[in-house]
Design a protein around this motif. Sequence first.
Motif, PDB file in Angstrom:
ATOM      1  N   ASP A 101       0.938  -0.920  -0.305  1.00  0.00           N
ATOM      2  CA  ASP A 101      -0.042  -0.067   0.126  1.00  0.00           C
ATOM      3  C   ASP A 101       0.801   1.023  -0.262  1.00  0.00           C
ATOM      4  O   ASP A 101       0.609   2.513  -0.926  1.00  0.00           O
TER       5      ASP A 101
ATOM      6  N   GLN B 171       0.830   4.345  -2.581  1.00  0.00           N
ATOM      7  CA  GLN B 171       0.507   5.639  -2.398  1.00  0.00           C
ATOM      8  C   GLN B 171       1.518   6.031  -2.722  1.00  0.00           C
ATOM      9  O   GLN B 171       1.661   7.324  -4.008  1.00  0.00           O
TER      10      GLN B 171
ATOM     11  N   GLN C 228      -5.874   0.551   5.079  1.00  0.00           N
ATOM     12  CA  GLN C 228      -5.591   0.660   3.844  1.00  0.00           C
ATOM     13  C   GLN C 228      -4.387   2.033   3.773  1.00  0.00           C
ATOM     14  O   GLN C 228      -5.743   3.202   3.661  1.00  0.00           O
TER      15      GLN C 228
END
Length: 302
Positions: A78, A82, A275
């Motif tokens: 994650d 990102q 998340q």
Amino acid sequence: MDRIDAMRAFVAVVNEGTFTRAADRLDLSPQLVSKYVSQLEQHLGVRLLNRTTRKLHLTEAGSRYHQRASQVLDDIEDMENQLGDLQTEARGKLRISAPVSFATRHMAPLLTDFQNRHPAVDIDLQLNDRKVDIVEEGFDIALRIGHLKSSSLIARRIAPVRLVMCASPDYLARHGTPRSPEDLQRHRYLRYSYIDMDTTGQEHHWLQANGDQPGADLVSNNGDVLVEAAINGAGIALQPSFLAGQAIREGKLRIVLPEHEPAPMALYAVYAHRQLLASKVRSFIDFLDGYFGEPPYWDRFD
């Protein structure tokens, strides 16, 4: 030993069921995957897997380690996504849950403006007044109105939500304007009845704190119906200003007992906190911030 590679190899073996399938998934040789798992066991000082010729069995330590290692690897992925999203355009399908009346009156311009700025984002808007389970039902964001209780979710405050007591000029001319909450006992009252919404609780507590509750001459689980009924002279309603604001500006409704208004609630954007946010979600939340104004445009009638 690279601990992350070893962790990834172990999780793949457990998920795939064999060293061979794990190796195919990781694009490694089965020998290297086996070596990673053995090194991991030596590093931890415990056996994670019991191996037979036909099947792999997790030990108790292996089961615990697999759960935590999977979470760590998901967090790493994650985080990398990102960071990658910072350099890419928001894209993909954005699933949003929103309250029926608020969305019907105020969401269409917002969504149009957002997609004009982020044309690669598709939107699936579902209207529902119940509190959806964001994770279980697959929503990226839920818009909620009220005083939110603590939970495992992240909530971003978007705008205040004012509750106003209002009635039509015709109704007030016929029945008089209440000067105190106790006067409501002598008036027709239009009650919102949806039991799962924070608005109902706010209405109930306000009435309890300001005298005996008036009898409800009209009960509905939809605020739009109550506002329209109030416009047509059916009685007095306590409703969010995002529903009644236009009618108040147009003179179809008048605010009564303004000095006794309940404490304002708020509109929140709620999303799962475990998340890291995808670019489409982060872009939408950032776009919401300040969109409705401060105070929001539906409150500009005083």
